[in-house]
Motif scaffolding. Sequence first.
Motif, short mmCIF file in Angstrom:
data_model
loop_
_atom_site.label_atom_id
_atom_site.label_comp_id
_atom_site.label_asym_id
_atom_site.label_seq_id
_atom_site.Cartn_x
_atom_site.Cartn_y
_atom_site.Cartn_z
N THR A 1 0.83 -1.20 0.00
CA THR A 1 0.00 0.00 0.00
C THR A 1 0.86 1.25 0.00
OG1 THR A 1 -1.84 -1.10 1.12
CG2 THR A 1 -1.70 1.30 1.34
N GLY A 2 0.48 2.21 -0.82
CA GLY A 2 1.20 3.47 -0.86
C GLY A 2 0.86 4.26 -2.11
N ILE A 3 1.49 5.40 -2.22
CA ILE A 3 1.37 6.20 -3.45
C ILE A 3 2.52 5.80 -4.35
CG2 ILE A 3 1.31 8.49 -4.45
CD1 ILE A 3 0.32 9.52 -1.74
N TYR A 4 2.21 5.43 -5.58
CA TYR A 4 3.21 4.98 -6.53
C TYR A 4 3.51 6.11 -7.52
CZ TYR A 4 3.15 0.23 -4.82
OH TYR A 4 3.29 -0.89 -4.03
N TYR A 5 4.80 6.39 -7.68
CA TYR A 5 5.26 7.47 -8.54
C TYR A 5 6.07 6.92 -9.69
CZ TYR A 5 4.13 10.52 -4.59
OH TYR A 5 3.49 11.18 -3.56
N CYS A 6 5.85 7.45 -10.86
CA CYS A 6 6.69 7.21 -12.02
C CYS A 6 7.79 8.27 -12.03
CB CYS A 6 5.81 7.33 -13.27
SG CYS A 6 6.65 7.13 -14.84
N ALA A 7 9.01 7.88 -12.39
CA ALA A 7 10.13 8.81 -12.40
C ALA A 7 11.02 8.53 -13.60
CB ALA A 7 10.93 8.69 -11.11
N ALA A 8 11.72 9.57 -14.05
CA ALA A 8 12.61 9.43 -15.20
C ALA A 8 13.93 10.14 -14.93
CB ALA A 8 11.96 10.00 -16.45
N ALA A 9 15.01 9.46 -15.26
CA ALA A 9 16.34 10.06 -15.23
C ALA A 9 16.82 10.17 -16.67
CB ALA A 9 17.30 9.19 -14.43
N GLN A 10 17.56 11.21 -16.99
CA GLN A 10 17.98 11.45 -18.37
C GLN A 10 19.28 10.74 -18.71
OE1 GLN A 10 17.29 15.85 -18.03
NE2 GLN A 10 16.23 15.54 -19.98
N HIS A 11 19.36 9.48 -18.29
CA HIS A 11 20.48 8.60 -18.64
C HIS A 11 20.00 7.19 -18.32
CE1 HIS A 11 21.05 8.43 -14.29
NE2 HIS A 11 21.13 9.75 -14.27
N PHE A 12 20.71 6.22 -18.83
CA PHE A 12 20.35 4.85 -18.52
C PHE A 12 20.57 4.57 -17.04
CE2 PHE A 12 18.85 3.89 -22.40
CZ PHE A 12 19.70 3.44 -23.38
N CYS A 13 19.90 3.52 -16.56
CA CYS A 13 19.94 3.21 -15.13
C CYS A 13 21.38 2.94 -14.67
CB CYS A 13 19.07 1.99 -14.84
SG CYS A 13 17.33 2.21 -15.29
N MET A 14 21.67 3.48 -13.50
CA MET A 14 22.97 3.26 -12.89
C MET A 14 22.86 2.10 -11.90
SD MET A 14 24.48 6.04 -14.14
CE MET A 14 25.79 6.71 -13.13
N ALA A 15 24.01 1.67 -11.40
CA ALA A 15 24.00 0.59 -10.41
C ALA A 15 23.20 1.01 -9.17
CB ALA A 15 25.43 0.21 -10.02
N ASP A 16 23.28 2.28 -8.81
CA ASP A 16 22.54 2.79 -7.65
C ASP A 16 21.24 3.45 -8.10
OD1 ASP A 16 24.66 5.73 -7.10
OD2 ASP A 16 23.85 4.82 -8.91
N TRP A 17 20.50 2.76 -8.94
CA TRP A 17 19.27 3.28 -9.53
C TRP A 17 18.23 3.66 -8.48
CZ3 TRP A 17 14.70 0.67 -8.55
CH2 TRP A 17 14.84 -0.62 -7.99
N GLN A 18 18.38 3.17 -7.26
CA GLN A 18 17.39 3.43 -6.23
C GLN A 18 17.48 4.82 -5.60
OE1 GLN A 18 19.07 -0.07 -4.73
NE2 GLN A 18 17.14 -1.15 -4.51
N ILE A 19 18.51 5.56 -5.94
CA ILE A 19 18.69 6.88 -5.35
C ILE A 19 17.78 7.89 -6.05
CG2 ILE A 19 20.33 8.76 -5.00
CD1 ILE A 19 22.53 6.68 -4.74
N THR A 20 16.92 8.55 -5.29
CA THR A 20 15.93 9.46 -5.88
C THR A 20 16.58 10.64 -6.58
OG1 THR A 20 15.70 10.62 -3.77
CG2 THR A 20 14.16 8.82 -4.20
N ALA A 21 17.76 11.05 -6.14
CA ALA A 21 18.40 12.24 -6.71
C ALA A 21 18.73 12.08 -8.18
CB ALA A 21 19.66 12.57 -5.92
N TRP A 22 18.80 10.84 -8.68
CA TRP A 22 19.12 10.64 -10.09
C TRP A 22 17.98 11.11 -11.01
CZ3 TRP A 22 23.82 10.41 -11.06
CH2 TRP A 22 24.72 9.55 -10.42
N TYR A 23 16.77 11.16 -10.48
CA TYR A 23 15.59 11.31 -11.32
C TYR A 23 15.18 12.78 -11.45
CZ TYR A 23 15.69 6.34 -10.95
OH TYR A 23 16.10 5.02 -11.03
N ASN A 24 15.06 13.22 -12.70
CA ASN A 24 14.76 14.61 -12.99
C ASN A 24 13.27 14.90 -13.04
OD1 ASN A 24 17.08 13.51 -15.04
ND2 ASN A 24 17.69 15.42 -14.06
N TYR A 25 12.50 13.87 -13.38
CA TYR A 25 11.07 14.07 -13.60
C TYR A 25 10.28 13.10 -12.74
CZ TYR A 25 12.86 16.46 -17.71
OH TYR A 25 13.55 17.29 -18.55
N TRP A 26 9.17 13.59 -12.20
CA TRP A 26 8.30 12.77 -11.35
C TRP A 26 6.84 13.01 -11.74
CZ3 TRP A 26 10.14 9.48 -7.57
CH2 TRP A 26 11.51 9.59 -7.29
#
Length: 126
Positions: free
Chosen positions: A91-116
């Motif tokens: 249960t929760g609010i689910y967000y779509c996010a986009a980073a302007q590069h391919f996924c990094m090894a630390d893809w879980q870090i929110t700071a990578w994502y420019n758009y929400w």
Amino acid sequence: GQLVESGGGSVQTGGSLTLSCAISRDIYDGNACMAWFRQTPFKEREAVAAINNDGRSENYGDPVQGRFTISQGNAKNTLYLQMNNLQVEDTGIYYCAAAQHFCMADWQITAWYNYWGQGTQVTVSS
């Protein structure tokens, strides 16, 4: 860039839902890491899954491994999250996010994502 989620709702434990995220062209025209995050009132925003927008390199958070599937539509303008065997803790609010590069090894870090996106509510009851 714009991201618009849809498909949230209420289900019982063990049920399924599919979330969709409409992606604006300025995002999907380039390389992007597309991801789903979720948030509850008592936890930090949690990474759920991510995928490169060429459809490769799927990544999953441990709590959803084997139950959720992330995918990219053929036209690259839609992101999906198929959620099976849903549990109360999903249960929760689910967000779509986009980073302007391919996924990094630390893809879980929110700071990578420019758009929400604005988020869509998923509620699982027992």
